[in-house]
Design a protein around this motif. Structure first.
Motif, PDB file in Angstrom:
ATOM      1  N   THR A 168      10.722   4.513 -11.090  1.00  0.00           N
ATOM      2  CA  THR A 168       9.390   4.801 -11.619  1.00  0.00           C
ATOM      3  C   THR A 168       9.481   5.522 -12.962  1.00  0.00           C
ATOM      4  OG1 THR A 168       8.513   5.017  -9.365  1.00  0.00           O
ATOM      5  CG2 THR A 168       7.190   5.954 -11.157  1.00  0.00           C
ATOM      6  N   LEU A 169       8.824   4.969 -13.976  1.00  0.00           N
ATOM      7  CA  LEU A 169       8.761   5.633 -15.274  1.00  0.00           C
ATOM      8  C   LEU A 169       7.992   6.938 -15.138  1.00  0.00           C
ATOM      9  CD1 LEU A 169       9.173   5.537 -18.403  1.00  0.00           C
ATOM     10  CD2 LEU A 169       6.923   4.433 -18.514  1.00  0.00           C
ATOM     11  N   MET A 170       8.571   8.021 -15.667  1.00  0.00           N
ATOM     12  CA  MET A 170       7.928   9.319 -15.540  1.00  0.00           C
ATOM     13  C   MET A 170       7.625   9.960 -16.890  1.00  0.00           C
ATOM     14  SD  MET A 170       8.880  12.288 -12.842  1.00  0.00           S
ATOM     15  CE  MET A 170       7.637  13.532 -12.434  1.00  0.00           C
ATOM     16  N   PHE A 171       8.500   9.757 -17.881  1.00  0.00           N
ATOM     17  CA  PHE A 171       8.318  10.372 -19.198  1.00  0.00           C
ATOM     18  C   PHE A 171       8.774   9.422 -20.297  1.00  0.00           C
ATOM     19  CE2 PHE A 171       9.136  14.179 -16.554  1.00  0.00           C
ATOM     20  CZ  PHE A 171       8.047  14.971 -16.902  1.00  0.00           C
ATOM     21  N   TRP A 172       8.293   9.737 -21.501  1.00  0.00           N
ATOM     22  CA  TRP A 172       8.895   9.263 -22.732  1.00  0.00           C
ATOM     23  C   TRP A 172       9.428  10.482 -23.473  1.00  0.00           C
ATOM     24  CZ3 TRP A 172       9.562   4.199 -23.640  1.00  0.00           C
ATOM     25  CH2 TRP A 172       8.706   3.268 -23.030  1.00  0.00           C
ATOM     26  N   ALA A 183       7.141  -2.790 -18.910  1.00  0.00           N
ATOM     27  CA  ALA A 183       8.227  -2.499 -17.963  1.00  0.00           C
ATOM     28  C   ALA A 183       9.473  -2.139 -18.757  1.00  0.00           C
ATOM     29  CB  ALA A 183       8.479  -3.698 -17.054  1.00  0.00           C
ATOM     30  N   PRO A 184       9.516  -0.956 -19.346  1.00  0.00           N
ATOM     31  CA  PRO A 184      10.664  -0.597 -20.195  1.00  0.00           C
ATOM     32  C   PRO A 184      11.946  -0.477 -19.388  1.00  0.00           C
ATOM     33  CG  PRO A 184       9.287   1.323 -19.783  1.00  0.00           C
ATOM     34  CD  PRO A 184       8.540   0.145 -19.237  1.00  0.00           C
ATOM     35  N   SER A 185      13.044  -0.735 -20.071  1.00  0.00           N
ATOM     36  CA  SER A 185      14.355  -0.635 -19.436  1.00  0.00           C
ATOM     37  C   SER A 185      14.844   0.813 -19.482  1.00  0.00           C
ATOM     38  CB  SER A 185      15.350  -1.534 -20.159  1.00  0.00           C
ATOM     39  OG  SER A 185      16.671  -1.204 -19.785  1.00  0.00           O
ATOM     40  N   PRO A 186      15.450   1.309 -18.407  1.00  0.00           N
ATOM     41  CA  PRO A 186      15.944   2.687 -18.404  1.00  0.00           C
ATOM     42  C   PRO A 186      17.110   2.920 -19.348  1.00  0.00           C
ATOM     43  CG  PRO A 186      16.589   1.531 -16.395  1.00  0.00           C
ATOM     44  CD  PRO A 186      15.623   0.649 -17.099  1.00  0.00           C
ATOM     45  N   ASN A 187      17.710   1.864 -19.858  1.00  0.00           N
ATOM     46  CA  ASN A 187      18.863   2.020 -20.744  1.00  0.00           C
ATOM     47  C   ASN A 187      18.529   1.849 -22.218  1.00  0.00           C
ATOM     48  OD1 ASN A 187      20.773   2.347 -18.613  1.00  0.00           O
ATOM     49  ND2 ASN A 187      20.606   0.146 -18.217  1.00  0.00           N
ATOM     50  N   ASP A 188      17.268   1.527 -22.526  1.00  0.00           N
ATOM     51  CA  ASP A 188      16.949   1.129 -23.887  1.00  0.00           C
ATOM     52  C   ASP A 188      16.241   2.213 -24.702  1.00  0.00           C
ATOM     53  OD1 ASP A 188      18.195  -1.299 -23.876  1.00  0.00           O
ATOM     54  OD2 ASP A 188      16.435  -2.420 -23.223  1.00  0.00           O
ATOM     55  N   LEU A 233       9.512   7.452 -38.710  1.00  0.00           N
ATOM     56  CA  LEU A 233       9.992   6.568 -37.641  1.00  0.00           C
ATOM     57  C   LEU A 233       9.998   7.340 -36.323  1.00  0.00           C
ATOM     58  CD1 LEU A 233      10.861   4.931 -40.137  1.00  0.00           C
ATOM     59  CD2 LEU A 233      12.930   4.294 -38.880  1.00  0.00           C
ATOM     60  N   THR A 234       9.495   6.698 -35.287  1.00  0.00           N
ATOM     61  CA  THR A 234       9.425   7.342 -33.977  1.00  0.00           C
ATOM     62  C   THR A 234      10.339   6.627 -32.997  1.00  0.00           C
ATOM     63  OG1 THR A 234       7.102   7.845 -34.420  1.00  0.00           O
ATOM     64  CG2 THR A 234       7.894   8.212 -32.178  1.00  0.00           C
ATOM     65  N   ILE A 235      11.204   7.411 -32.362  1.00  0.00           N
ATOM     66  CA  ILE A 235      12.119   6.913 -31.333  1.00  0.00           C
ATOM     67  C   ILE A 235      11.586   7.332 -29.970  1.00  0.00           C
ATOM     68  CG2 ILE A 235      14.393   7.325 -30.281  1.00  0.00           C
ATOM     69  CD1 ILE A 235      14.619   5.395 -32.537  1.00  0.00           C
ATOM     70  N   PHE A 236      11.567   6.386 -29.025  1.00  0.00           N
ATOM     71  CA  PHE A 236      11.157   6.653 -27.650  1.00  0.00           C
ATOM     72  C   PHE A 236      12.291   6.270 -26.699  1.00  0.00           C
ATOM     73  CE2 PHE A 236       7.083   6.058 -29.748  1.00  0.00           C
ATOM     74  CZ  PHE A 236       6.278   7.021 -29.167  1.00  0.00           C
ATOM     75  N   VAL A 237      12.602   7.158 -25.780  1.00  0.00           N
ATOM     76  CA  VAL A 237      13.541   6.857 -24.701  1.00  0.00           C
ATOM     77  C   VAL A 237      12.809   7.076 -23.376  1.00  0.00           C
ATOM     78  CG1 VAL A 237      15.649   7.607 -23.522  1.00  0.00           C
ATOM     79  CG2 VAL A 237      15.613   7.412 -26.015  1.00  0.00           C
ATOM     80  N   PRO A 238      12.737   6.072 -22.519  1.00  0.00           N
ATOM     81  CA  PRO A 238      12.046   6.245 -21.236  1.00  0.00           C
ATOM     82  C   PRO A 238      12.896   7.054 -20.254  1.00  0.00           C
ATOM     83  CG  PRO A 238      12.984   4.055 -21.371  1.00  0.00           C
ATOM     84  CD  PRO A 238      13.257   4.715 -22.698  1.00  0.00           C
TER      85      PRO A 238
END
Length: 543
Positions: A111-115, A78-83, A100-105
């Motif tokens: 509803t999560l739609m993308f990374w 359940a990722p946070s939309p701000n993190d 290094l890989t950065i992911f932003v949800p």
């Protein structure tokens, strides 16, 4: 059903977002390895961890990022939309520790739609040696900081304690902080652009369109595969050594093509080794998809759908899937190159007009010393004098294009800028005559470079790579490209041949490193080469 025009518009919008993210990264990164050599990649991944869109950067990065997204999703369901989320562990979807890989949800409502994801190769990641590549490593803990999926922010606020801990463990904390900030900015830009599309078209229309895009790519790929001859095919590729006690390490591919399905089995590859040429699971999955993609049409959408015809079989404990804890830092180049080569050799029998000669192998040098102009320590990664690409039915290979795993995505950048930023002088940088594999269409030429080091006192060099024994493979009766030949010319001493896996080689000020890189493999019978092409090669001094 969403209309075709809307789908086409959305496909191009998604591709454009990935490209814009890449431009933002290029323009804001601090280190030479990113803002000059462009060793980073972009991916837009959906909530089901499927690759939806990418930009033309480094294929071996992108093919592994879906596996990294799966690791992040498993750790943070359940990722946070701000993190912002971060990882580099090769055993949890990473490529190798410097990446290094950065992911932003990205959300549509709740509803999560993308990374929005970006993977970038950092100049240093700690460990026993400068520059991230440690040929002496016998376990992954010798190679640097190992980061599982983690939150880099908390409720949208950067975790300064975590960032300070990371920066304290690398040799260039300023570059590390700047490059990581560039990654976060590029990923946030992707988040903004994706949010705008969701608002404009609606989540339902976008989700439906993505399914159509993936299905279309699958149909396109299957139509191509149907044209290949059914059968079971085998191919091999050989690594020189692991830097310890193993030589001629073999990657074996057994490929079954039936209808529109392709099964690639690497289970019979040699056992894992002591040194850092082992591959992690995600990296090998990426190399296999790269090999398959190279045999498809250039205009096919390179998304999850295009790889649905593909089944991959691996065996843990082999060179292509090392058990957790083994060193793997070289794997994005080697054994990735050899995995690709073995598969192409096998499938050349099924689709000879699509196969290409082998691309040259990667042999990098990382230098560290003191710049006399500033008194500061530097780390320089050699991206110059790249090897040649393989010939193909379309013509001769590209010269000094680089290796299969990057497919031209990594650049060597400006010679003049490198001389300005580092205490180095490029005495020569040109094509290496006679390095290309002969064929109806020859391979591309490697490079011939003389690099003079003008640092204060002793500089230390690490070499890391492959290709001193085995050159790029010729295909369809084409000949192999020449292997690499690297020599250290230090003042007052005899010339010293550099091995492909050495640590802390002393380089006195005034030394010249003479790099003669390998050429690409030839394609087709050399007897069928156009005499006019041979005459042109001779006139241009390429043979």
């Amino acid at each position: 059903m969403t209309d075709p025009i809307t789908i086409a518009v959305l496909q191009n919008r998604l591709n454009a977002i990935a490209e814009e993210m890449g431009e933002a990264m290029l323009r804001t990164a601090y280190s030479q390895i990113l803002n000059s050599s462009r060793d980073f990649s972009i991916a837009l991944i959906d909530a089901r961890c499927r690759l939806v869109a990418q930009a033309d950067h480094i294929p071996v990065h992108v093919g592994a990022m879906s596996w990294a997204a799966k690791a992040v999703s498993a750790r943070f369901p359940a990722p946070s939309p701000n993190d912002v989320y971060l990882l580099n562990d090769p055993y949890r979807g990473g490529s190798h520790l410097p990446d290094l890989t950065i992911f932003v949800p990205v959300f549509a409502g709740d509803t999560l739609m993308f990374w929005s994801a970006i993977r970038a190769h950092h100049s240093d990641i700690g460990g026993a040696t400068h520059g991230a590549y440690n040929p002496a490593a016998t376990e992954i803990w010798h190679e640097g900081l190992r980061l599982p999926p983690m939150r880099l922010t908390e409720n949208g606020v950067l975790r300064e304690d975590l960032l300070e801990m990371l920066a304290l463990n690398v040799r260039h904390p300023r570059d590390f902080r700047g490059d990581l900030a560039a990654q976060i900015g590029a990923a946030r830009l992707g988040e903004m652009r994706l949010a705008a599309i969701i608002r404009e078209f609606g989540a339902e229309t976008l989700a439906t369109s993505i399914e159509v895009m993936l299905d279309a790519a699958e149909r396109h790929a299957r139509q191509i595969v149907l044209e290949w001859a059914d059968g079971v095919y085998e191919g091999e590729a050989v690594l020189d050594d692991d830097g310890f006690d193993r030589q001629d390490i073999v990657v074996r591919a057994r490929v079954t093509k039936q209808g529109s399905d392709v099964t690639i089995d690497l289970s019979d590859s040699d056992p894992q080794v002591t040194g850092f040429v082992n591959s992690s699971h995600a990296n090998t999955q990426s190399a296999v998809t790269m090999a398959f993609a190279f045999l498809l049409d250039p205009d096919i959408a390179k998304n999850d759908g295009a790889f649905r015809p593909l089944t991959v079989r691996l065996k843990e404990g082999t060179i292509v899937w090392a058990r957790e804890g083994a060193p793997v830092t070289m794997c994005t180049s080697h054994c990735s190159n050899e995995i690709i080569e073995a598969i192409i050799v096998a499938l050349a029998k099924a689709c000879p007009e699509r196969a290409m000669g082998g691309w040259g192998r990667r042999l990098r040098i990382a230098l560290t010393g003191t710049d006399p102009r500033t008194g500061r320590r530097f780390i320089w990664h050699m991206f110059q004098a790249r090897p040649g690409g393989g010939g193909s039915a379309a013509g001769d290979g590209y010269s000094t294009i680089g290796e299969w795993h990057s497919a031209g995505g990594i650049k060597f950048g400006s010679i003049e800028v490198a001389e300005t930023r580092f205490p180095l002088v490029f005495e020569t940088h040109e094509y290496r005559p006679g390095s290309a594999g002969n064929g109806r269409y020859r391979g591309g030429c490697g490079g011939d470079m003389r690099l003079r080091v003008e640092a204060a006192g002793i500089t230390y060099a690490n070499t890391a790579g492959e290709g001193i024994v085995h050159g790029a493979r010729g295909i369809n009766s084409g000949q192999d490209g020449a292997p690499h030949d690297y020599t250290l010319l230090a003042p007052g001493t005899a010339p010293r041949k550099l091995k492909s896996k050495e640590v802390n080689v002393p380089v006195p000020s005034g030394s010249v490193i003479h790099v003669r890189s390998g050429g690409g493999g030839g394609w087709g019978d050399p007897a069928l080469r156009d005499p006019a092409a041979r005459t042109a090669d001779e006139a241009e001094g390429l043979v």
